[in-house]
Design an enzyme around this catalytic site. Structure first.
Site, PDB file in Angstrom:
ATOM      1  CB  CYS A 132      -0.970  -0.034   1.168  1.00 26.44           C
ATOM      2  SG  CYS A 132      -2.340   1.136   1.005  1.00 26.44           S
ATOM      3  CG  HIS A 160      -3.320  -3.469   3.511  1.00 25.54           C
ATOM      4  ND1 HIS A 160      -2.302  -2.870   4.238  1.00 25.54           N
ATOM      5  CD2 HIS A 160      -3.974  -2.464   2.888  1.00 25.54           C
ATOM      6  CE1 HIS A 160      -2.345  -1.557   4.059  1.00 25.54           C
ATOM      7  NE2 HIS A 160      -3.352  -1.283   3.245  1.00 25.54           N
ATOM      8  CD  GLU A 175      -0.714  -5.549   5.979  1.00 26.57           C
ATOM      9  OE1 GLU A 175      -1.149  -4.385   6.117  1.00 26.57           O
ATOM     10  OE2 GLU A 175      -0.436  -6.032   4.852  1.00 26.57           O
TER      11      GLU A 175
END
Length: 234
Positions: A87, A204, A206
């Protein structure tokens, strides 16, 4: 393996990333403050996390590229080290010239936060080689400037070099205009450099790595990278 996660003023996904690497993937990880001018030479992968570095003033990532540590990150990448921007980290890598293209304001001119679906385009990079081929991955996005752009000549060269990592698609894996959340050219959600050692993506991973979240598709991307680098080093 050892990871280094860079922390800029305004980073807000750094601890999420550290948590996934340490607790979920069980790898060694250290944080690297943006003012540092050096880091452990034993680090295998540098991650630039999501967030709003320097408040996203001017342009997202435009100020972070001047942080002292970015000189070292650039040297690390130019010497073949692996760098992964997520990002805002992707925006910083484009602003720094480590990745081609740019991230522009979403066509809606609004901040978008939702789950999207991705299909890997280049099949032989660290992030994509060991991903499943029979389904799309569900990974969340959260950005206001995520519309990837590169000129036609650059895009043509990127296709030849296998530099397009992911494209936005629907849940069935079909790449279409309706599945494009931000207006990115050719539905591009992630790219890499010509040497295939610097990576950037707007979604994302994660945030889709912990079983407690009910979705671990993002973890597959990290696991692919770890497996790829380990096999290459052996």
């Amino acid at each position: 393996m050892k990871f280094g996660v860079v922390v800029f003023p305004g980073s807000n996904c750094d601890q999420d990333t550290v948590y996934v690497i340490k607790e979920i993937l069980e790898q060694e990880v250290v944080t690297l403050w943006h003012k540092e001018t050096d880091f452990d030479p034993n680090i295998d992968v540098i991650i630039l996390p999501g967030g709003f570095s320097y408040g996203d003033y001017l342009r997202s990532g435009a100020l972070a590229k001047f942080s002292p540590i970015m000189n070292k990150v650039t040297d690390f990448a130019n010497n073949g080290g692996y760098v992964f921007g997520i990002c805002n980290g992707f925006q910083i890598l484009c602003e720094s010239g480590l990745l081609p293209g740019a991230l522009l304001h979403n066509t809606s001119q609004k901040f978008i936060c939702k789950n999207v679906h991705l299909v890997p385009d280049s099949k032989n990079t660290a992030l994509t080689k060991f991903l499943p081929r029979d389904r799309a991955l569900k990974v969340p996005i959260a950005h206001g400037e995520g519309r990837y752009y590169a000129d036609k000549d650059t895009l043509a060269q990127m296709r030849i070099n296998g530099q397009i990592l992911f494209r936005y698609c629907d849940e069935s894996g079909v790449v279409s205009e309706s599945a494009n959340p931000n207006g990115s050219v050719e539905n591009i959600a992630g790219v890499c450099n010509e040497r295939h050692n610097v990576f950037g993506m707007m979604p994302h991973p994660e945030r889709a790595s912990d079983d407690e979240l009910g979705n671990t598709d993002g973890r597959l991307i990290f696991e692919s990278m770890i497996k790829y680098i380990r096999e290459l080093s052996n």
